[in-house]
Design an enzyme around this catalytic site. Sequence first.
Site, PDB file in Angstrom:
ATOM      1  N   GLU A  97      -6.739  11.426   8.903  1.00  0.00           N
ATOM      2  CA  GLU A  97      -6.471  10.702   7.315  1.00  0.00           C
ATOM      3  C   GLU A  97      -6.749   9.513   7.017  1.00  0.00           C
ATOM      4  O   GLU A  97      -6.545   8.571   8.385  1.00  0.00           O
ATOM      5  CB  GLU A  97      -4.644  10.731   7.196  1.00  0.00           C
ATOM      6  CG  GLU A  97      -3.978  12.557   6.962  1.00  0.00           C
ATOM      7  CD  GLU A  97      -2.820  12.831   6.398  1.00  0.00           C
ATOM      8  OE1 GLU A  97      -2.284  13.592   5.599  1.00  0.00           O
ATOM      9  OE2 GLU A  97      -1.744  11.563   7.390  1.00  0.00           O
ATOM     10  N   CYS A 110      -7.527   2.392   5.230  1.00  0.00           N
ATOM     11  CA  CYS A 110      -6.607   1.679   5.701  1.00  0.00           C
ATOM     12  C   CYS A 110      -7.264   3.868   7.096  1.00  0.00           C
ATOM     13  O   CYS A 110      -7.027   4.402   6.529  1.00  0.00           O
ATOM     14  CB  CYS A 110      -6.095   2.273   6.245  1.00  0.00           C
ATOM     15  SG  CYS A 110      -4.449   2.804   7.974  1.00  0.00           S
ATOM     16  N   CYS A 117      -2.381  10.337  18.815  1.00  0.00           N
ATOM     17  CA  CYS A 117      -2.603   9.019  19.927  1.00  0.00           C
ATOM     18  C   CYS A 117      -1.020   9.165  20.592  1.00  0.00           C
ATOM     19  O   CYS A 117      -0.639  10.560  20.961  1.00  0.00           O
ATOM     20  CB  CYS A 117      -1.421   8.876  18.930  1.00  0.00           C
ATOM     21  SG  CYS A 117      -1.397   6.750  19.599  1.00  0.00           S
ATOM     22  N   CYS A 121       5.251   5.475  20.437  1.00  0.00           N
ATOM     23  CA  CYS A 121       5.975   4.968  20.214  1.00  0.00           C
ATOM     24  C   CYS A 121       7.160   5.535  19.638  1.00  0.00           C
ATOM     25  O   CYS A 121       6.695   6.812  18.804  1.00  0.00           O
ATOM     26  CB  CYS A 121       4.749   3.816  19.491  1.00  0.00           C
ATOM     27  SG  CYS A 121       3.881   3.064  19.953  1.00  0.00           S
ATOM     28  N   CYS A 124       7.473   6.352  15.699  1.00  0.00           N
ATOM     29  CA  CYS A 124       5.908   7.298  15.152  1.00  0.00           C
ATOM     30  C   CYS A 124       5.145   8.062  14.679  1.00  0.00           C
ATOM     31  O   CYS A 124       5.986   9.060  15.529  1.00  0.00           O
ATOM     32  CB  CYS A 124       4.402   6.506  15.571  1.00  0.00           C
ATOM     33  SG  CYS A 124       2.836   6.261  14.666  1.00  0.00           S
ATOM     34  N   GLY A 183      -3.773   6.706  16.398  1.00  0.00           N
ATOM     35  CA  GLY A 183      -4.362   6.608  16.623  1.00  0.00           C
ATOM     36  C   GLY A 183      -4.039   5.080  17.048  1.00  0.00           C
ATOM     37  O   GLY A 183      -3.870   3.993  16.214  1.00  0.00           O
ATOM     38  N   GLU A 184      -4.614   4.767  18.403  1.00  0.00           N
ATOM     39  CA  GLU A 184      -4.712   3.307  19.271  1.00  0.00           C
ATOM     40  C   GLU A 184      -6.147   3.768  18.872  1.00  0.00           C
ATOM     41  O   GLU A 184      -7.022   3.735  20.010  1.00  0.00           O
ATOM     42  CB  GLU A 184      -3.473   3.371  21.191  1.00  0.00           C
ATOM     43  CG  GLU A 184      -4.218   2.294  21.139  1.00  0.00           C
ATOM     44  CD  GLU A 184      -3.964   0.898  20.955  1.00  0.00           C
ATOM     45  OE1 GLU A 184      -2.739   0.909  20.049  1.00  0.00           O
ATOM     46  OE2 GLU A 184      -4.770  -0.034  21.170  1.00  0.00           O
ATOM     47  N   SER A 215      -5.997  -3.424  14.532  1.00  0.00           N
ATOM     48  CA  SER A 215      -4.264  -3.106  15.317  1.00  0.00           C
ATOM     49  C   SER A 215      -3.839  -2.939  16.128  1.00  0.00           C
ATOM     50  O   SER A 215      -5.219  -0.889  16.792  1.00  0.00           O
ATOM     51  CB  SER A 215      -3.049  -2.704  13.801  1.00  0.00           C
ATOM     52  OG  SER A 215      -2.046  -2.790  14.580  1.00  0.00           O
ATOM     53  N   SER A 237       1.268  -4.678  17.775  1.00  0.00           N
ATOM     54  CA  SER A 237       2.154  -4.024  16.714  1.00  0.00           C
ATOM     55  C   SER A 237       3.814  -4.604  18.187  1.00  0.00           C
ATOM     56  O   SER A 237       3.637  -3.768  19.618  1.00  0.00           O
ATOM     57  CB  SER A 237       2.223  -2.815  17.236  1.00  0.00           C
ATOM     58  OG  SER A 237       1.596  -1.846  15.959  1.00  0.00           O
ATOM     59  N   LEU A 238       4.346  -5.797  17.181  1.00  0.00           N
ATOM     60  CA  LEU A 238       5.583  -6.473  18.719  1.00  0.00           C
ATOM     61  C   LEU A 238       6.574  -5.496  19.045  1.00  0.00           C
ATOM     62  O   LEU A 238       6.359  -4.775  19.371  1.00  0.00           O
ATOM     63  CB  LEU A 238       5.764  -7.776  17.996  1.00  0.00           C
ATOM     64  CG  LEU A 238       6.348  -8.393  19.384  1.00  0.00           C
ATOM     65  CD1 LEU A 238       5.211  -8.231  20.930  1.00  0.00           C
ATOM     66  CD2 LEU A 238       5.790  -9.642  19.212  1.00  0.00           C
ATOM     67  N   HIS A 239       7.509  -5.074  17.955  1.00  0.00           N
ATOM     68  CA  HIS A 239       7.975  -4.881  16.840  1.00  0.00           C
ATOM     69  C   HIS A 239       9.533  -4.921  17.681  1.00  0.00           C
ATOM     70  O   HIS A 239      10.938  -4.294  17.882  1.00  0.00           O
ATOM     71  CB  HIS A 239       8.489  -3.135  17.080  1.00  0.00           C
ATOM     72  CG  HIS A 239       7.151  -2.798  16.228  1.00  0.00           C
ATOM     73  ND1 HIS A 239       6.737  -3.293  15.403  1.00  0.00           N
ATOM     74  CD2 HIS A 239       5.814  -1.222  16.600  1.00  0.00           C
ATOM     75  CE1 HIS A 239       6.057  -2.400  14.794  1.00  0.00           C
ATOM     76  NE2 HIS A 239       5.134  -1.602  15.776  1.00  0.00           N
ATOM     77  N   ASN A 314      10.003   3.693   7.566  1.00  0.00           N
ATOM     78  CA  ASN A 314       8.997   4.839   6.575  1.00  0.00           C
ATOM     79  C   ASN A 314       9.603   5.993   7.323  1.00  0.00           C
ATOM     80  O   ASN A 314       8.653   6.322   8.720  1.00  0.00           O
ATOM     81  CB  ASN A 314       7.506   4.709   6.641  1.00  0.00           C
ATOM     82  CG  ASN A 314       7.455   3.998   5.488  1.00  0.00           C
ATOM     83  OD1 ASN A 314       7.950   3.643   4.598  1.00  0.00           O
ATOM     84  ND2 ASN A 314       5.924   2.905   5.864  1.00  0.00           N
ATOM     85  N   CYS A 357       2.692   3.208   6.256  1.00  0.00           N
ATOM     86  CA  CYS A 357       2.482   3.212   7.740  1.00  0.00           C
ATOM     87  C   CYS A 357       3.333   4.285   8.617  1.00  0.00           C
ATOM     88  O   CYS A 357       4.614   4.581   8.147  1.00  0.00           O
ATOM     89  CB  CYS A 357       3.038   1.835   7.993  1.00  0.00           C
ATOM     90  SG  CYS A 357       2.480   0.641   6.934  1.00  0.00           S
TER      91      CYS A 357
END
Length: 383
Positions: A97, A110, A117, A121, A124, A183-184, A215, A237-239, A314, A357
Site C-alpha cells: 500500500e 507515504c 516486514c 514490532c 504494528c 517494511g523496514e 524511517s 522509531s524509538l517508542h 492506531n 500509521c
Amino acid sequence: MSLPATERANLLGLARPALEGFVAQLGSRPFRARQLMNWIYKRGTSEFTEMTDLARDFRARLAAQAEVRPPEIVRVQRSADGTIKWLLRADAAQAFEMVFIPEPDRGTLCISSQVGCALDCSFCSTAQQGFNRNLTTAEIVGQVWLAMHELGREAAPAGAQAPGEAAAPLERRVTNVVLMGMGEPLANFRNVVPALDILLDDFGCDLSRRRVTLSTSGLVPQIYKLAEVSNVALAVSLHAPDDALRNELVPINRKHPIAELLPACWHYLDEQNGRSVTFEYVMLDAVNDSPAQARALARLLKGHPAKVNLIPFNPFPGTRYTRSPAPVIQRFRDELLQRGVLATVRRTRGEDIDAACGQLAGRVIDRTTVRLGNKVIGVAVQP
Ligand code: SAH
C-alpha cells in the site's frame, strides 16, 4: 529485437549513472539519459513515442528493450479527510500500500519499501503478516511516479477542500515523500538507496533532501552505511525510553540497544550536515505514556538535535494495545517541552480507510483453497 515485457528494463529502477550505462549500451550518448529522465519524471510520460526530441531509432530501441512501468493499482480508497490509499500489486497474490496525505502546506506520500516486514514490532499491523519480499527500486520509485501521475490526472479545481473542512485548501501534489509505509527500508538497503537517489535527482523527482524522510526501526549498522551514501531526513522509531520496554516493543533493540542507536543518529547528522533526527514515539495506553517515561525520554534526548513525534496508536484487529487518551498525550508532550525537547503530536489521518500509521497491510488479493491429496494449499487467483 523486441524483448518480451518481463525482460525489458524498467527505467523507473535505474538511477542516473545506471540509466547512462543503459543508454550507452543502446548505442546512444550518455547525456540522453537526462533527456529521458526529463520525459519520465518532469512530464510524466511512459510512452517512448511521445519523447519527440529523441532520435526515432533510439526511441524504437527503447521501445523494444525498455519500459516505464509503475506498480499496477488493485484498489483505491478515499478518506473523508482527503487522504487516498492505493493498494498495489506485488504479484498474483500479494499487494502493498501507499498513502497520500494532503494538508494545506504540503502533500505527503507515504510509500512502502517491502511487502510485509520481518522486524516484528508488537504494535504494528504490517508485522503480523510476516516478511514476504523486498520491493525493487522500480517499485519504490514507481509508487511516487504513479501518485504524481494519478494526482495530476485528477486535476482538482484550485481550492479543492476535504469535505467538512472549512480551512485552507489542501495541497494536491506530492511535495514530500516518507518511507513510512510497509517494511523496514534499511533492511532493503540495496534497492532503497538508488530509489532515494532518483527521488532527489534534479532530473528525477527533484525533491529536496529535507522533503524525503526515511524511517527506520533502528538498524544501527545500516544507519552508518546510509550516512556514507545519502542525506535524506532520518526518522527513528524509538517508542520507549529504556531498553527493557523497547526490547518488547521493537525487538531489533535486543541486537542494537538505545546506547548504540542514539550515537548512530548523531553520527548521521554530523556526516550529512542534517538539522535533526525525528524520533517517532507511538502512544500506547499504560505502556509507554507515563510522565516518568516522558522525563526519561527527555533525559535521553536533551541537548541533542532531536524532535519527538508522538503518534497516537492506531488500533487494528487482534492488537492487545489501546491508544493513550488525548490528555495523557498532551501531558507527555508538555513534560518533554518543559525539559527543552521539541515535541509534536501527529494528527491521525485516513482512519476511516485504515490508512493511518501502522495500519497498512499487504492484503492477499484473493485466495482459493485447493485440496491436493490430503494437503490443503492456498492458490492465488486473479480478482
Ligand atoms: N519500519 C520503519 C518504517 C515503517 S513504520 C520504522 O519502523 O520506522 C512508520 C511508523 O509507524 C513507525 O514509527 C512505526 O513504529 C509506526 N507505527 C507502526 N504501527 C503503528 C500503529 N499501529 N499506530 C501508530 N504508529 C504505528
